[in-house]
Write a protein that holds these residues in place. Sequence first.
Motif, PDB file in Angstrom:
ATOM      1  N   GLY A 105      -9.662   2.172 -12.585  1.00  0.00           N
ATOM      2  CA  GLY A 105      -9.363   0.794 -12.966  1.00  0.00           C
ATOM      3  C   GLY A 105     -10.090  -0.238 -12.134  1.00  0.00           C
ATOM      4  O   GLY A 105     -10.029  -1.439 -12.433  1.00  0.00           O
ATOM      5  N   GLY A 106     -10.769   0.217 -11.089  1.00  0.00           N
ATOM      6  CA  GLY A 106     -11.481  -0.715 -10.227  1.00  0.00           C
ATOM      7  C   GLY A 106     -10.569  -1.662  -9.478  1.00  0.00           C
ATOM      8  O   GLY A 106     -10.966  -2.775  -9.110  1.00  0.00           O
ATOM      9  N   VAL A 107      -9.324  -1.225  -9.229  1.00  0.00           N
ATOM     10  CA  VAL A 107      -8.353  -2.068  -8.539  1.00  0.00           C
ATOM     11  C   VAL A 107      -8.515  -1.907  -7.029  1.00  0.00           C
ATOM     12  O   VAL A 107      -8.671  -0.790  -6.529  1.00  0.00           O
ATOM     13  CB  VAL A 107      -6.908  -1.688  -8.945  1.00  0.00           C
ATOM     14  N   THR A 108      -8.472  -2.997  -6.307  1.00  0.00           N
ATOM     15  CA  THR A 108      -8.631  -2.964  -4.858  1.00  0.00           C
ATOM     16  C   THR A 108      -7.372  -2.440  -4.182  1.00  0.00           C
ATOM     17  O   THR A 108      -6.268  -2.894  -4.483  1.00  0.00           O
ATOM     18  CB  THR A 108      -8.944  -4.369  -4.307  1.00  0.00           C
ATOM     19  N   ASP A 109      -7.543  -1.491  -3.269  1.00  0.00           N
ATOM     20  CA  ASP A 109      -6.430  -0.976  -2.468  1.00  0.00           C
ATOM     21  C   ASP A 109      -6.228  -1.926  -1.295  1.00  0.00           C
ATOM     22  O   ASP A 109      -6.989  -1.923  -0.334  1.00  0.00           O
ATOM     23  CB  ASP A 109      -6.762   0.433  -1.970  1.00  0.00           C
ATOM     24  N   MET A 110      -5.201  -2.760  -1.372  1.00  0.00           N
ATOM     25  CA  MET A 110      -4.970  -3.777  -0.345  1.00  0.00           C
ATOM     26  C   MET A 110      -4.595  -3.183   1.011  1.00  0.00           C
ATOM     27  O   MET A 110      -4.688  -3.855   2.031  1.00  0.00           O
ATOM     28  CB  MET A 110      -3.862  -4.734  -0.803  1.00  0.00           C
ATOM     29  N   THR A 111      -4.180  -1.914   1.029  1.00  0.00           N
ATOM     30  CA  THR A 111      -3.822  -1.290   2.307  1.00  0.00           C
ATOM     31  C   THR A 111      -5.025  -0.620   2.962  1.00  0.00           C
ATOM     32  O   THR A 111      -4.994  -0.308   4.145  1.00  0.00           O
ATOM     33  CB  THR A 111      -2.725  -0.219   2.122  1.00  0.00           C
ATOM     34  N   GLY A 112      -6.050  -0.345   2.190  1.00  0.00           N
ATOM     35  CA  GLY A 112      -7.245   0.291   2.724  1.00  0.00           C
ATOM     36  C   GLY A 112      -7.118   1.778   2.951  1.00  0.00           C
ATOM     37  O   GLY A 112      -8.049   2.410   3.437  1.00  0.00           O
ATOM     38  N   GLY A 113      -5.976   2.368   2.597  1.00  0.00           N
ATOM     39  CA  GLY A 113      -5.810   3.795   2.846  1.00  0.00           C
ATOM     40  C   GLY A 113      -4.730   4.443   2.003  1.00  0.00           C
ATOM     41  O   GLY A 113      -3.970   5.276   2.481  1.00  0.00           O
ATOM     42  N   PHE A 114      -4.619   4.021   0.738  1.00  0.00           N
ATOM     43  CA  PHE A 114      -3.652   4.620  -0.190  1.00  0.00           C
ATOM     44  C   PHE A 114      -2.205   4.512   0.302  1.00  0.00           C
ATOM     45  O   PHE A 114      -1.396   5.394   0.074  1.00  0.00           O
ATOM     46  CB  PHE A 114      -4.006   6.080  -0.468  1.00  0.00           C
ATOM     47  N   GLY A 115      -1.921   3.435   1.000  1.00  0.00           N
ATOM     48  CA  GLY A 115      -0.559   3.250   1.501  1.00  0.00           C
ATOM     49  C   GLY A 115      -0.226   4.141   2.671  1.00  0.00           C
ATOM     50  O   GLY A 115       0.956   4.373   2.973  1.00  0.00           O
ATOM     51  N   SER A 116      -1.253   4.658   3.348  1.00  0.00           N
ATOM     52  CA  SER A 116      -1.021   5.540   4.493  1.00  0.00           C
ATOM     53  C   SER A 116      -0.344   4.788   5.635  1.00  0.00           C
ATOM     54  O   SER A 116      -0.449   3.568   5.744  1.00  0.00           O
ATOM     55  CB  SER A 116      -2.351   6.111   5.006  1.00  0.00           C
ATOM     56  N   ASN A 117       0.328   5.537   6.472  1.00  0.00           N
ATOM     57  CA  ASN A 117       0.962   4.948   7.646  1.00  0.00           C
ATOM     58  C   ASN A 117      -0.051   4.782   8.768  1.00  0.00           C
ATOM     59  O   ASN A 117      -1.076   5.458   8.807  1.00  0.00           O
ATOM     60  CB  ASN A 117       2.114   5.831   8.134  1.00  0.00           C
ATOM     61  N   GLY A 118       0.246   3.890   9.689  1.00  0.00           N
ATOM     62  CA  GLY A 118      -0.651   3.666  10.818  1.00  0.00           C
ATOM     63  C   GLY A 118       0.090   3.039  11.983  1.00  0.00           C
ATOM     64  O   GLY A 118       1.271   2.701  11.879  1.00  0.00           O
ATOM     65  N   LEU A 119      -0.603   2.878  13.081  1.00  0.00           N
ATOM     66  CA  LEU A 119       0.002   2.344  14.302  1.00  0.00           C
ATOM     67  C   LEU A 119      -0.483   0.939  14.630  1.00  0.00           C
ATOM     68  O   LEU A 119      -0.274   0.450  15.737  1.00  0.00           O
ATOM     69  CB  LEU A 119      -0.300   3.284  15.479  1.00  0.00           C
ATOM     70  N   GLY A 120      -1.111   0.290  13.666  1.00  0.00           N
ATOM     71  CA  GLY A 120      -1.651  -1.048  13.907  1.00  0.00           C
ATOM     72  C   GLY A 120      -0.578  -2.052  14.294  1.00  0.00           C
ATOM     73  O   GLY A 120      -0.807  -2.930  15.132  1.00  0.00           O
ATOM     74  N   GLY A 121       0.603  -1.927  13.693  1.00  0.00           N
ATOM     75  CA  GLY A 121       1.671  -2.876  13.975  1.00  0.00           C
ATOM     76  C   GLY A 121       2.263  -2.741  15.364  1.00  0.00           C
ATOM     77  O   GLY A 121       2.944  -3.648  15.851  1.00  0.00           O
ATOM     78  N   VAL A 122       2.005  -1.611  16.031  1.00  0.00           N
ATOM     79  CA  VAL A 122       2.478  -1.407  17.401  1.00  0.00           C
ATOM     80  C   VAL A 122       1.275  -1.302  18.341  1.00  0.00           C
ATOM     81  O   VAL A 122       1.344  -0.675  19.388  1.00  0.00           O
ATOM     82  CB  VAL A 122       3.371  -0.146  17.513  1.00  0.00           C
ATOM     83  N   ASN A 123       0.169  -1.942  17.916  1.00  0.00           N
ATOM     84  CA  ASN A 123      -1.052  -2.005  18.730  1.00  0.00           C
ATOM     85  C   ASN A 123      -1.571  -0.634  19.141  1.00  0.00           C
ATOM     86  O   ASN A 123      -2.084  -0.453  20.250  1.00  0.00           O
ATOM     87  CB  ASN A 123      -0.823  -2.879  19.970  1.00  0.00           C
ATOM     88  N   ASN A 198     -11.886   7.653   3.968  1.00  0.00           N
ATOM     89  CA  ASN A 198     -11.186   6.922   5.021  1.00  0.00           C
ATOM     90  C   ASN A 198     -10.369   7.917   5.824  1.00  0.00           C
ATOM     91  O   ASN A 198      -9.230   8.228   5.475  1.00  0.00           O
ATOM     92  CB  ASN A 198     -10.279   5.850   4.417  1.00  0.00           C
ATOM     93  N   GLY A 199     -10.952   8.417   6.917  1.00  0.00           N
ATOM     94  CA  GLY A 199     -10.279   9.442   7.708  1.00  0.00           C
ATOM     95  C   GLY A 199      -9.352   8.899   8.766  1.00  0.00           C
ATOM     96  O   GLY A 199      -8.680   9.657   9.458  1.00  0.00           O
ATOM     97  N   ALA A 200      -9.292   7.567   8.888  1.00  0.00           N
ATOM     98  CA  ALA A 200      -8.462   6.967   9.937  1.00  0.00           C
ATOM     99  C   ALA A 200      -7.002   7.405   9.894  1.00  0.00           C
ATOM    100  O   ALA A 200      -6.405   7.686  10.944  1.00  0.00           O
ATOM    101  CB  ALA A 200      -8.564   5.442   9.864  1.00  0.00           C
ATOM    102  N   PRO A 201      -6.373   7.481   8.692  1.00  0.00           N
ATOM    103  CA  PRO A 201      -4.954   7.870   8.652  1.00  0.00           C
ATOM    104  C   PRO A 201      -4.667   9.250   9.244  1.00  0.00           C
ATOM    105  O   PRO A 201      -3.550   9.524   9.671  1.00  0.00           O
ATOM    106  CB  PRO A 201      -4.630   7.843   7.158  1.00  0.00           C
ATOM    107  N   LEU A 202      -5.680  10.136   9.259  1.00  0.00           N
ATOM    108  CA  LEU A 202      -5.451  11.486   9.770  1.00  0.00           C
ATOM    109  C   LEU A 202      -5.313  11.515  11.283  1.00  0.00           C
ATOM    110  O   LEU A 202      -4.699  12.418  11.835  1.00  0.00           O
ATOM    111  CB  LEU A 202      -6.601  12.410   9.351  1.00  0.00           C
TER     112      LEU A 202
END
Length: 228
Positions: A105-123, A198-202
């Motif tokens: 659909g060419g829709v932009t993933d606003m999370t950049g990683g399929f809704g993956s979890n990350g530690l950005g919010g806790v620096n 996008n391997g960052a979530p791993l």
Amino acid sequence: MKKLIAEFIGTLTLVVLGCGTAMLVGCDAANGSGYLLTALAFGLVIVGMAYCVGNISGCHINPAVSLGVLISGGMTVTDFVGYVIAQCLGALAGAGLLAGIFGMGGVTDMTGGFGSNGLGGVNGSVGAGLLVEIVLTAIFVMVILGVTSKKANHGSFGGLIIGLTLTLVHILGIGLTGTSVNPARSLGPAIVAAVNGNGAPLSCLWVFIVGPFIGAAIAAVIYKFLEK
């Protein structure tokens, strides 16, 4: 087998509707409505699935919940292993569907990683991320154990209570870790994101597997003690 199919379908639905909403609306701090929409999406999926497959499999759709039920004596080790496999496969299938929908659909993933979890919010703090996931999962699983206890008398409102609780823990957790409280929900999107470049979530995936399992175990032990 029907229980495993129900867990597969339930977890697939959770990832498609929960992570899909996060991908569509984004979860950055500047967009508070994205927080609430994503939190509601995850919570409402649980409400729907509870009344859909709850009478078949118990609607765990979460390995951490299954661990809590196992420790509480509500299922066998064999059933636990089967549930976890079905849940992980469902999460992978759900994330795969999202890759197809957003890709074709060419829709932009606003999370950049399929809704993956990350530690950005806790620096990037592993310790803080673990603590968030342990605490939120413990709260969530304790509510589930309480609602589903033989001593409980919530009538047909159990699914609603559990869904609202998941919404609540997401409202706090999204800005910190993206809120996992569910190893399967974290595993599926992270793997599909890695496959798509996008391997960052791993790199921090283990936090969202270990944390929820620890939280669920703590919740089960505490609840067993309180219920005696």
